[in-house]
Design an enzyme around this catalytic site. Structure first.
Site: not given
Ligand code: 601
Length: 328
Positions: A32, A217
């Site tokens: 991420d 992102d």
């Molecule tokens: C609920 N999950 C799997 C997420 C995973 C990543 C993110 C996110 O904003 N990453 N930049 C949000 C939620």
């Protein structure tokens, strides 16, 4: 050293999951570039919050507890997690951090429990927004970067099949033409950059206005742009409409979707129309758009829908961070 790891898409390319060895365990983590914590499901969690995920064993010999350290994180979609902190060896495709902060969850929100393909997240944004208290910890990239052949990592995300992340080198077989680099503003802790004009469809017309500041992102599935660009796009999609019940633009799954060309660093990057058919809504043979408005988020996000169209280089070799994109 260098690292090379497969990036496996979840259903609908919702996120990309990579195998990571932590001590003697292999966990599958959501890489991420929009967050900066390496956190994992763990044996410290209530079983009610675990649905088949692999749990980091905090009792393993190589795991050293960082007493007094805790973390709590929430994401743009309202999901979140919290827990305590260990140090352990973390190996990503050969790139190894001998003492990396591993944030062991004691609780996660339902969105993570139901994300059965992911055992946690590996943050690749800047360590300035790491959420560990009392002392923020470094991301995996920051921990290893001085030992990498080159202080950079790359993302090659594919639709419905394995892509890859590399650490320490650029894989020239992953792109065509040249790489266009542009400056990164990391003042908010993200891989922020400025995007220029856009054109809907190959027509060369419709390029109205500019997009402005954006973040790259990998942890966000879709592409979120300013309203003007999004309305301009869907004006070219017959039968499309904004559905408040679905929470975004939808269209007949049979609709023909135009491409979107975005200018970054003076180069036009083409996102093919197929990237904008994200998933069936489940009703009326309509599909949910991969392009949505950034209103309510507060910034423009170039998520996986865009990143699948390019080879992306997250580069700190120059002292100041920069981001590179190339066609693929
Ligand atoms: C609920 N999950 C799997 C997420 C995973 C990543 C993110 C996110 O904003 N990453 N930049 C949000 C939620």
């Amino acid at each position: 050293q260098t690292g090379t790891v497969a990036a496996n898409p979840e259903q609908y390319d919702q996120a990309y999951i990579c195998p990571v060895t932590i001590g003697s365990q292999t966990l599958h983590l959501d890489f991420d570039t929009g967050s900066s914590d390496l956190w994992v499901f763990s044996n410290l969690m209530p079983s009610s919050e675990v649905d088949g995920q692999t749990e980091f064993n905090t009792n393993s010999a190589g795991a050293t507890k960082k007493d007094g350290y805790t973390w709590s994180i929430s994401y743009g979609d309202g999901s979140g997690a919290s827990g305590v902190v260990y140090a352990d060896t973390v190996n990503v495709g050969g790139a190894t951090a001998t003492s990396q902060a591993v944030e062991a969850a004691t609780s996660v929100s339902s969105e993570f429990t139901s994300d059965t393909g992911s055992d946690g997240l590996l943050g690749l944004a800047f360590s300035s927004i790491n959420q560990v208290k009392p002392t923020p910890q470094t991301t995996f990239f920051d921990t290893v970067k001085s030992s990498l052949e080159a202080e950079l990592f790359t993302a090659d995300l594919q639709s419905n099949g394995p892509g890859s992340y590399t650490f320490g080198y650029i894989d020239s077989s992953k792109y065509t033409g040249s790489i266009t680099y542009t400056a990164v503003d990391n003042s908010q802790g993200f891989w922020g950059f400025t995007a220029g004009g856009y054109t809907v469809g190959g027509g060369g017309s419709n390029s109205t206005g500019t997009i402005g500041s954006a973040i790259a992102d990998t942890g966000t599935s879709l592409m979120y742009l300013p309203t003007a660009a999004v309305q301009s796009y869907y004006s070219q999609v017959s039968g499309s409409s904004y559905s408040s019940s679905q929470g975004g633009y939808i269209f007949p799954c049979s609709a023909s979707l135009p491409s979107l060309t975005v200018s970054i660093g003076g180069h036009g990057f083409v996102v093919p129309g197929s990237n904008f058919n994200y998933s069936p809504t489940g009703s009326g043979n309509t599909c949910f758009g991969g392009l949505q408005e950034n209103t309510g988020i507060g910034f423009t996000i170039f998520g996986d829908v865009f990143l699948r169209a390019v080879y992306a280089i997250f580069d700190e070799t120059q002292g100041s961070p920069r981001i590179g994109f190339a066609a693929q």
